[in-house]
Design a protein around this motif. Sequence first.
Motif, PDB file in Angstrom:
ATOM      1  N   LEU A 197      61.704  34.908  62.029  1.00 53.46           N
ATOM      2  CA  LEU A 197      62.146  36.466  62.629  1.00 53.46           C
ATOM      3  C   LEU A 197      62.795  37.074  61.596  1.00 53.46           C
ATOM      4  O   LEU A 197      64.191  36.750  61.561  1.00 53.46           O
ATOM      5  N   LEU A 198      62.580  38.024  60.876  1.00 41.48           N
ATOM      6  CA  LEU A 198      63.205  38.738  60.002  1.00 41.48           C
ATOM      7  C   LEU A 198      63.462  39.959  60.083  1.00 41.48           C
ATOM      8  O   LEU A 198      62.609  40.739  60.542  1.00 41.48           O
ATOM      9  N   PRO A 199      64.313  40.937  59.364  1.00 37.88           N
ATOM     10  CA  PRO A 199      64.585  42.411  59.639  1.00 37.88           C
ATOM     11  C   PRO A 199      63.642  43.044  58.815  1.00 37.88           C
ATOM     12  O   PRO A 199      63.079  42.704  57.863  1.00 37.88           O
ATOM     13  N   ASP A 200      63.067  44.200  59.151  1.00 37.69           N
ATOM     14  CA  ASP A 200      62.376  45.159  58.498  1.00 37.69           C
ATOM     15  C   ASP A 200      62.871  45.743  57.567  1.00 37.69           C
ATOM     16  O   ASP A 200      63.813  46.810  58.081  1.00 37.69           O
ATOM     17  N   THR A 201      62.715  45.785  56.219  1.00 35.14           N
ATOM     18  CA  THR A 201      63.234  46.503  55.199  1.00 35.14           C
ATOM     19  C   THR A 201      62.563  47.612  54.712  1.00 35.14           C
ATOM     20  O   THR A 201      63.231  48.193  53.801  1.00 35.14           O
ATOM     21  N   SER A 202      61.671  48.035  55.643  1.00 32.43           N
ATOM     22  CA  SER A 202      60.764  49.338  55.044  1.00 32.43           C
ATOM     23  C   SER A 202      61.921  50.736  55.564  1.00 32.43           C
ATOM     24  O   SER A 202      61.465  51.708  55.191  1.00 32.43           O
ATOM     25  N   ALA A 203      62.691  50.460  56.109  1.00 37.54           N
ATOM     26  CA  ALA A 203      63.469  51.687  56.805  1.00 37.54           C
ATOM     27  C   ALA A 203      64.967  51.219  56.580  1.00 37.54           C
ATOM     28  O   ALA A 203      65.363  50.336  56.214  1.00 37.54           O
ATOM     29  N   VAL A 216      55.228  34.489  60.566  1.00 34.86           N
ATOM     30  CA  VAL A 216      56.600  35.424  60.102  1.00 34.86           C
ATOM     31  C   VAL A 216      56.399  36.633  60.779  1.00 34.86           C
ATOM     32  O   VAL A 216      55.138  37.396  60.597  1.00 34.86           O
ATOM     33  N   LYS A 217      57.356  37.312  61.332  1.00 38.69           N
ATOM     34  CA  LYS A 217      57.410  38.535  62.003  1.00 38.69           C
ATOM     35  C   LYS A 217      58.825  39.209  61.591  1.00 38.69           C
ATOM     36  O   LYS A 217      59.818  38.620  61.322  1.00 38.69           O
ATOM     37  N   VAL A 218      58.506  40.627  61.594  1.00 37.78           N
ATOM     38  CA  VAL A 218      59.828  41.327  61.355  1.00 37.78           C
ATOM     39  C   VAL A 218      60.096  42.445  62.458  1.00 37.78           C
ATOM     40  O   VAL A 218      59.364  42.759  63.389  1.00 37.78           O
ATOM     41  N   THR A 242      66.503  30.801  73.611  1.00 37.26           N
ATOM     42  CA  THR A 242      65.263  30.838  73.484  1.00 37.26           C
ATOM     43  C   THR A 242      64.535  31.918  74.157  1.00 37.26           C
ATOM     44  O   THR A 242      63.476  32.537  73.620  1.00 37.26           O
ATOM     45  N   THR A 243      65.267  32.206  75.204  1.00 36.41           N
ATOM     46  CA  THR A 243      64.569  33.611  75.930  1.00 36.41           C
ATOM     47  C   THR A 243      64.899  34.751  75.159  1.00 36.41           C
ATOM     48  O   THR A 243      64.002  35.576  75.116  1.00 36.41           O
ATOM     49  N   TRP A 244      65.656  34.917  74.484  1.00 35.93           N
ATOM     50  CA  TRP A 244      66.040  35.984  73.381  1.00 35.93           C
ATOM     51  C   TRP A 244      65.078  36.110  72.264  1.00 35.93           C
ATOM     52  O   TRP A 244      64.330  37.114  72.029  1.00 35.93           O
ATOM     53  N   PHE A 245      64.698  34.993  71.496  1.00 39.28           N
ATOM     54  CA  PHE A 245      63.989  34.908  70.620  1.00 39.28           C
ATOM     55  C   PHE A 245      62.657  35.244  71.114  1.00 39.28           C
ATOM     56  O   PHE A 245      61.791  35.922  70.492  1.00 39.28           O
ATOM     57  N   GLU A 246      62.104  34.538  72.258  1.00 40.40           N
ATOM     58  CA  GLU A 246      60.764  34.827  72.722  1.00 40.40           C
ATOM     59  C   GLU A 246      60.536  36.307  73.101  1.00 40.40           C
ATOM     60  O   GLU A 246      59.438  36.743  72.922  1.00 40.40           O
ATOM     61  N   SER A 247      61.695  36.913  73.654  1.00 33.11           N
ATOM     62  CA  SER A 247      61.543  38.259  74.027  1.00 33.11           C
ATOM     63  C   SER A 247      61.365  39.415  72.958  1.00 33.11           C
ATOM     64  O   SER A 247      60.465  39.998  73.021  1.00 33.11           O
ATOM     65  N   VAL A 248      62.173  38.999  71.841  1.00 35.03           N
ATOM     66  CA  VAL A 248      61.903  39.828  70.631  1.00 35.03           C
ATOM     67  C   VAL A 248      60.560  39.397  69.994  1.00 35.03           C
ATOM     68  O   VAL A 248      59.678  40.621  69.428  1.00 35.03           O
ATOM     69  N   TRP A 249      60.256  38.305  69.776  1.00 34.86           N
ATOM     70  CA  TRP A 249      58.864  37.719  69.257  1.00 34.86           C
ATOM     71  C   TRP A 249      57.715  38.543  70.056  1.00 34.86           C
ATOM     72  O   TRP A 249      56.845  39.164  69.147  1.00 34.86           O
ATOM     73  N   SER A 250      57.718  38.698  70.967  1.00 34.58           N
ATOM     74  CA  SER A 250      56.656  39.086  71.832  1.00 34.58           C
ATOM     75  C   SER A 250      56.488  40.486  72.259  1.00 34.58           C
ATOM     76  O   SER A 250      55.586  40.795  72.856  1.00 34.58           O
ATOM     77  N   THR A 251      57.722  41.134  71.664  1.00 36.04           N
ATOM     78  CA  THR A 251      57.478  42.700  71.899  1.00 36.04           C
ATOM     79  C   THR A 251      57.594  43.321  70.812  1.00 36.04           C
ATOM     80  O   THR A 251      56.725  44.181  70.486  1.00 36.04           O
ATOM     81  N   GLU A 293      54.018  41.685  62.608  1.00 36.99           N
ATOM     82  CA  GLU A 293      53.515  41.054  60.939  1.00 36.99           C
ATOM     83  C   GLU A 293      53.920  41.964  60.200  1.00 36.99           C
ATOM     84  O   GLU A 293      53.428  43.264  60.253  1.00 36.99           O
ATOM     85  N   ARG A 294      54.522  41.519  58.897  1.00 37.82           N
ATOM     86  CA  ARG A 294      55.049  42.454  57.934  1.00 37.82           C
ATOM     87  C   ARG A 294      53.703  42.325  57.032  1.00 37.82           C
ATOM     88  O   ARG A 294      53.172  41.178  56.606  1.00 37.82           O
ATOM     89  N   ASP A 295      53.335  43.311  56.149  1.00 34.33           N
ATOM     90  CA  ASP A 295      52.378  43.263  55.325  1.00 34.33           C
ATOM     91  C   ASP A 295      53.081  42.499  53.930  1.00 34.33           C
ATOM     92  O   ASP A 295      54.231  42.727  53.686  1.00 34.33           O
ATOM     93  N   ALA A 296      52.517  42.094  53.266  1.00 32.27           N
ATOM     94  CA  ALA A 296      52.776  41.221  52.124  1.00 32.27           C
ATOM     95  C   ALA A 296      53.335  42.093  51.054  1.00 32.27           C
ATOM     96  O   ALA A 296      52.723  43.292  50.985  1.00 32.27           O
TER      97      ALA A 296
END
Length: 280
Positions: A135-141, A193-195, A264-273, A277-280
């Motif tokens: 789970l990584l930050p979105d660097t497009s903004a 991998v998600k951002v 684990t709850t925090w990670f799952e909540s961010v991952w699922s909301t 997926e980031r474009d390569a």
Amino acid sequence: MSLDPNDERPPYLQVSGILRAEILTKKFEPGTQLPSGPELSKRFGVARGTVTKALDMLRDEGLIVTRKGSGSFVRERTERPVGLRPHLEMAFADSQVSVDFAGFSSETLHSAMQEPLDRIRAGRLRPQSIAVRLLLPDTSAPMAVPTLVDGLKDDPVLRDRARNIALTNAAGIQHSVEVLAEMGLVETATVDVKVYRATSLFKLYIINRRDVFFGFYPLRERTLAVEGEARTFYDVTGKDTTLFHHAAGPDGESMGSQYVTQATTWFESVWSTIAFERDA
């Protein structure tokens, strides 16, 4: 628990692994004294020197303290600064391996995973499945960091640099893990991998839903030539992060168990909301 005659690891690593698991699962409660060297030697059927070497490892990891003339004791607090690598290597001995990571980049994780992955390739470890999520930050903004020191201005070039670092390490993890399934060394091996649109000011590892490692990124001023131009900016310093370890025990109400559950709850909540997926 005796040593496994089919385990190719040296006896001292087997002994340290068993005692480590018993400490982390609270079979030996914080503050309690471990059996003496001769007692451990008799229990595991090994030489006294083997026990001494195993205890030295646990002491180096901060799990135990030795008091001259009294013996070895489990540290009062196991939520302490620790190294990730030995615990990650131990986790790959399980049949089902899961690693969830949230942070700025997965550079440290990429490095720490190489030893257990090498042991799988050599046939010394045989997990059935490996599942890694990054789970990584979105660097497009624009982000809080990296940012120019002058006026705290956003710089797309710095964000592209951060993106390339994150992608390189994520791709390295993905290749080294997924090739194990292609080689038939594990039944399944996946890396997802998600951002998300937030600046990562901490790093979080959740290993086998049992151990959590957490630490804050210190910030520092750096001057680097990026795309041929010197830039002075604030950046995170992952190598200087102090990690604290929290382990789930048999008591679901313990501090360690609650921390693992909430992380684990925090990670799952961010991952699922809000993660995507980031474009390569």
